[in-house]
Design a protein around this motif. Structure first.
Motif, PDB file in Angstrom:
ATOM      1  N   VAL A   1     -99.399  32.229  74.164  1.00 27.35           N
ATOM      2  CA  VAL A   1     -98.289  33.137  73.874  1.00 27.35           C
ATOM      3  C   VAL A   1     -97.174  32.951  74.895  1.00 27.35           C
ATOM      4  O   VAL A   1     -95.986  32.977  74.559  1.00 27.35           O
ATOM      5  CB  VAL A   1     -98.798  34.596  73.863  1.00 27.35           C
ATOM      6  N   LEU A   2     -97.524  32.750  76.157  1.00 24.80           N
ATOM      7  CA  LEU A   2     -96.515  32.530  77.191  1.00 24.80           C
ATOM      8  C   LEU A   2     -95.762  31.226  76.944  1.00 24.80           C
ATOM      9  O   LEU A   2     -94.540  31.161  77.118  1.00 24.80           O
ATOM     10  CB  LEU A   2     -97.183  32.506  78.568  1.00 24.80           C
ATOM     11  N   GLU A   3     -96.483  30.184  76.520  1.00 26.42           N
ATOM     12  CA  GLU A   3     -95.829  28.913  76.200  1.00 26.42           C
ATOM     13  C   GLU A   3     -94.871  29.084  75.025  1.00 26.42           C
ATOM     14  O   GLU A   3     -93.754  28.547  75.032  1.00 26.42           O
ATOM     15  CB  GLU A   3     -96.890  27.854  75.880  1.00 26.42           C
ATOM     16  N   ARG A   4     -95.287  29.837  74.029  1.00 30.70           N
ATOM     17  CA  ARG A   4     -94.415  30.098  72.876  1.00 30.70           C
ATOM     18  C   ARG A   4     -93.173  30.872  73.301  1.00 30.70           C
ATOM     19  O   ARG A   4     -92.066  30.606  72.807  1.00 30.70           O
ATOM     20  CB  ARG A   4     -95.183  30.873  71.808  1.00 30.70           C
ATOM     21  N   ALA A   5     -93.334  31.824  74.209  1.00 30.18           N
ATOM     22  CA  ALA A   5     -92.184  32.598  74.678  1.00 30.18           C
ATOM     23  C   ALA A   5     -91.149  31.697  75.333  1.00 30.18           C
ATOM     24  O   ALA A   5     -89.939  31.872  75.145  1.00 30.18           O
ATOM     25  CB  ALA A   5     -92.649  33.677  75.644  1.00 30.18           C
ATOM     26  N   LEU A   6     -91.603  30.706  76.098  1.00 24.59           N
ATOM     27  CA  LEU A   6     -90.674  29.757  76.707  1.00 24.59           C
ATOM     28  C   LEU A   6     -89.939  28.942  75.645  1.00 24.59           C
ATOM     29  O   LEU A   6     -88.734  28.682  75.754  1.00 24.59           O
ATOM     30  CB  LEU A   6     -91.435  28.825  77.657  1.00 24.59           C
ATOM     31  N   GLU A   7     -90.659  28.549  74.606  1.00 28.06           N
ATOM     32  CA  GLU A   7     -90.044  27.767  73.531  1.00 28.06           C
ATOM     33  C   GLU A   7     -89.001  28.580  72.754  1.00 28.06           C
ATOM     34  O   GLU A   7     -88.033  28.022  72.235  1.00 28.06           O
ATOM     35  CB  GLU A   7     -91.132  27.272  72.573  1.00 28.06           C
TER      36      GLU A   7
ATOM     37  N   GLY B   1    -105.066  33.427  66.129  1.00 31.64           N
ATOM     38  CA  GLY B   1    -103.932  32.533  65.975  1.00 31.64           C
ATOM     39  C   GLY B   1    -102.661  33.043  66.612  1.00 31.64           C
ATOM     40  O   GLY B   1    -101.591  32.464  66.416  1.00 31.64           O
ATOM     41  N   ASN B   2    -102.720  34.146  67.356  1.00 33.01           N
ATOM     42  CA  ASN B   2    -101.564  34.731  68.039  1.00 33.01           C
ATOM     43  C   ASN B   2    -100.386  34.961  67.081  1.00 33.01           C
ATOM     44  O   ASN B   2     -99.285  34.453  67.292  1.00 33.01           O
ATOM     45  CB  ASN B   2    -101.105  33.842  69.201  1.00 33.01           C
ATOM     46  N   PRO B   3    -100.608  35.716  66.015  1.00 35.25           N
ATOM     47  CA  PRO B   3     -99.547  35.887  65.021  1.00 35.25           C
ATOM     48  C   PRO B   3     -98.350  36.665  65.557  1.00 35.25           C
ATOM     49  O   PRO B   3     -98.499  37.587  66.359  1.00 35.25           O
ATOM     50  CB  PRO B   3    -100.247  36.681  63.906  1.00 35.25           C
ATOM     51  N   ILE B   4     -97.165  36.264  65.138  1.00 37.07           N
ATOM     52  CA  ILE B   4     -95.966  37.071  65.383  1.00 37.07           C
ATOM     53  C   ILE B   4     -95.872  38.112  64.280  1.00 37.07           C
ATOM     54  O   ILE B   4     -95.776  39.302  64.532  1.00 37.07           O
ATOM     55  CB  ILE B   4     -94.696  36.182  65.440  1.00 37.07           C
ATOM     56  N   ARG B   5     -95.925  37.655  63.025  1.00 35.34           N
ATOM     57  CA  ARG B   5     -95.988  38.604  61.912  1.00 35.34           C
ATOM     58  C   ARG B   5     -96.704  37.969  60.733  1.00 35.34           C
ATOM     59  O   ARG B   5     -96.404  36.838  60.346  1.00 35.34           O
ATOM     60  CB  ARG B   5     -94.592  39.046  61.498  1.00 35.34           C
ATOM     61  N   ILE B   6     -97.680  38.698  60.187  1.00 33.91           N
ATOM     62  CA  ILE B   6     -98.372  38.318  58.956  1.00 33.91           C
ATOM     63  C   ILE B   6     -97.773  39.136  57.825  1.00 33.91           C
ATOM     64  O   ILE B   6     -97.602  40.352  57.954  1.00 33.91           O
ATOM     65  CB  ILE B   6     -99.884  38.575  59.079  1.00 33.91           C
ATOM     66  N   LEU B   7     -97.457  38.464  56.721  1.00 33.45           N
ATOM     67  CA  LEU B   7     -96.849  39.146  55.586  1.00 33.45           C
ATOM     68  C   LEU B   7     -97.815  39.236  54.409  1.00 33.45           C
ATOM     69  O   LEU B   7     -98.711  38.408  54.255  1.00 33.45           O
ATOM     70  CB  LEU B   7     -95.598  38.405  55.110  1.00 33.45           C
ATOM     71  N   VAL B   8     -97.581  40.254  53.589  1.00 33.54           N
ATOM     72  CA  VAL B   8     -98.282  40.416  52.319  1.00 33.54           C
ATOM     73  C   VAL B   8     -97.305  40.025  51.206  1.00 33.54           C
ATOM     74  O   VAL B   8     -96.141  40.437  51.219  1.00 33.54           O
ATOM     75  CB  VAL B   8     -98.732  41.871  52.106  1.00 33.54           C
ATOM     76  N   LYS B   9     -97.788  39.252  50.255  1.00 36.08           N
ATOM     77  CA  LYS B   9     -97.001  38.903  49.064  1.00 36.08           C
ATOM     78  C   LYS B   9     -97.709  39.481  47.843  1.00 36.08           C
ATOM     79  O   LYS B   9     -98.746  38.978  47.441  1.00 36.08           O
ATOM     80  CB  LYS B   9     -96.848  37.381  48.910  1.00 36.08           C
TER      81      LYS B   9
END
Length: 347
Positions: free
Chosen positions: A204-210, A338-346
């Motif tokens: 998650v920290l690596e993703r924040a840098l990206e 999977g460290n989701p940011i947001r999971i959506l329902v369709k």
């Protein structure tokens, strides 16, 4: 259009979410019926299921981050047409409290929250007030538009309205999941420097840098305070955002705020942090500010930013699940699989 639709219904007595066939709601005066395209799964949805948030209705359809198209107009609705692409506001002012009566709807004292006080959008259709709709530009994907109703607009409100982050101010963000990730992006967008991310998960920290953080630190680092001091030239942080809401994150964030700085509490839990001795709190003149939600105009601002390419939400949608698979989505969010940011329902 059939007479019934599928909806995920939450029963407060058993804490169960059940997929059911229910009547398609009819829009009343000033309302529209929206065919739901996507709806987010939020930590506040989990908080209702696990009992952290008290129920406001014995049975309710959950889901408050919704995008879709208008399927039907109720009486007296103007300015909208069937087929219009929209984001649905996640709450309604009560219209009867003292603040609402004087026209201060954004500070309603008894706000009615979608998916808590009235039916939300884990369903094929949902009813919304026409005044709470935001038009979605054609070049903005509806899956990205859905999360503007909370996962992005709440951080926007925290950064711009409550935190009042100014160009050049130093910002720290504790917890860079669904809300914290967007606080990082928006703080950078408004000109904060440096933007520092704090979490316990290396990925998650690596993703924040990206995604825009200038620095990223593990909150368990024994030299955390010294590292922040080094980066900021000894000043520490002008603004800290606690997107977790735990006692440990709140108190650590407050300790890293400079004299006269602000701590904005965005994350929520049942824990009770302290501000320490009142003498020191007064001497340092630190401000602790609670934050909830956004103003509807904020969603329009965000759609413009996404449409113009200023705000990139392409990585914010971690997964899309079908309505009948919503339990899998809930479990993945709860486990942070999977460290989701947001999971959506369709639907």
């Amino acid at each position: 259009m059939t007479a019934t639709m599928r909806a995920e219904r939450f029963y407060s007595d058993t804490k169960r979410v059940e997929l059911e066939d229910v009547p398609i709601p009819e829009p009343g005066p000033g309302e529209v019926l929206v065919k739901v395209a996507f709806c987010g799964i939020c930590h506040s949805d989990l908080s209702l299921i696990n009992g952290t948030f008290p129920p406001q209705a014995p049975v309710v359809t959950q889901g408050h981050e919704a995008s879709g198209t208008i399927a039907k107009l109720g009486p007296d609705v103007t300015g909208w047409a069937e087929g219009d692409r929209v984001v649905v506001a996640a709450g309604r002012p009560c219209q009867v409290c003292p603040n609402c009566r004087r026209g201060d709807l954004s500070n309603c004292q008894r706000i009615k929250l979608m998916a808590f006080a009235y039916d939300g959008a884990w369903a094929e259709y949902t009813v919304a007030q026409a005044v709470g709709l935001t038009r979605v530009p054609d070049n903005v994907p509806l899956e990205q538009a859905a999360i503007l109703a909370d996962a992005v607009s709440t951080p926007f409100g925290a950064v711009v309205r409550t935190g009042k982050v100014a160009v050049g101010e130093s910002v720290g963000v504790w917890g860079v999941g669904g809300v914290g990730t967007h606080i990082v992006q928006l703080a950078r967008l408004v000109g904060a420097v440096p933007v520092i991310a704090f979490d316990i998960n290396p990925a998650v920290l690596e993703r924040a840098l990206e995604l825009g953080a200038d620095y990223a630190f593990d909150t368990r680092d024994d030299r955390l305070y010294e590292r922040v001091a080094e980066i900021t030239g000894g000043r520490m942080l002008d603004v800290a955002f606690d997107a977790v809401g735990l006692k440990v994150t709140f108190e650590q964030a407050l300790s890293c705020v400079t004299v006269g700085g602000r701590l904005v509490g965005v994350g929520m839990s049942a824990e009770s942090p302290t501000v320490g001795p009142t003498a020191m709190f007064g001497l340092t003149r630190k401000q602790v500010l609670g934050h909830l939600g956004y103003q509807n105009v904020d969603i329009e601002t965000l759609t413009k930013l996404v449409s113009a390419g200023r705000l990139d939400l392409s990585r914010s949608i971690s997964e899309i699940v079908a309505l009948e698979d919503i339990h899998r989505g809930i479990e993945k969010l709860e486990r942070q699989d999977g460290n989701p940011i947001r999971i959506l329902v369709k639907p």
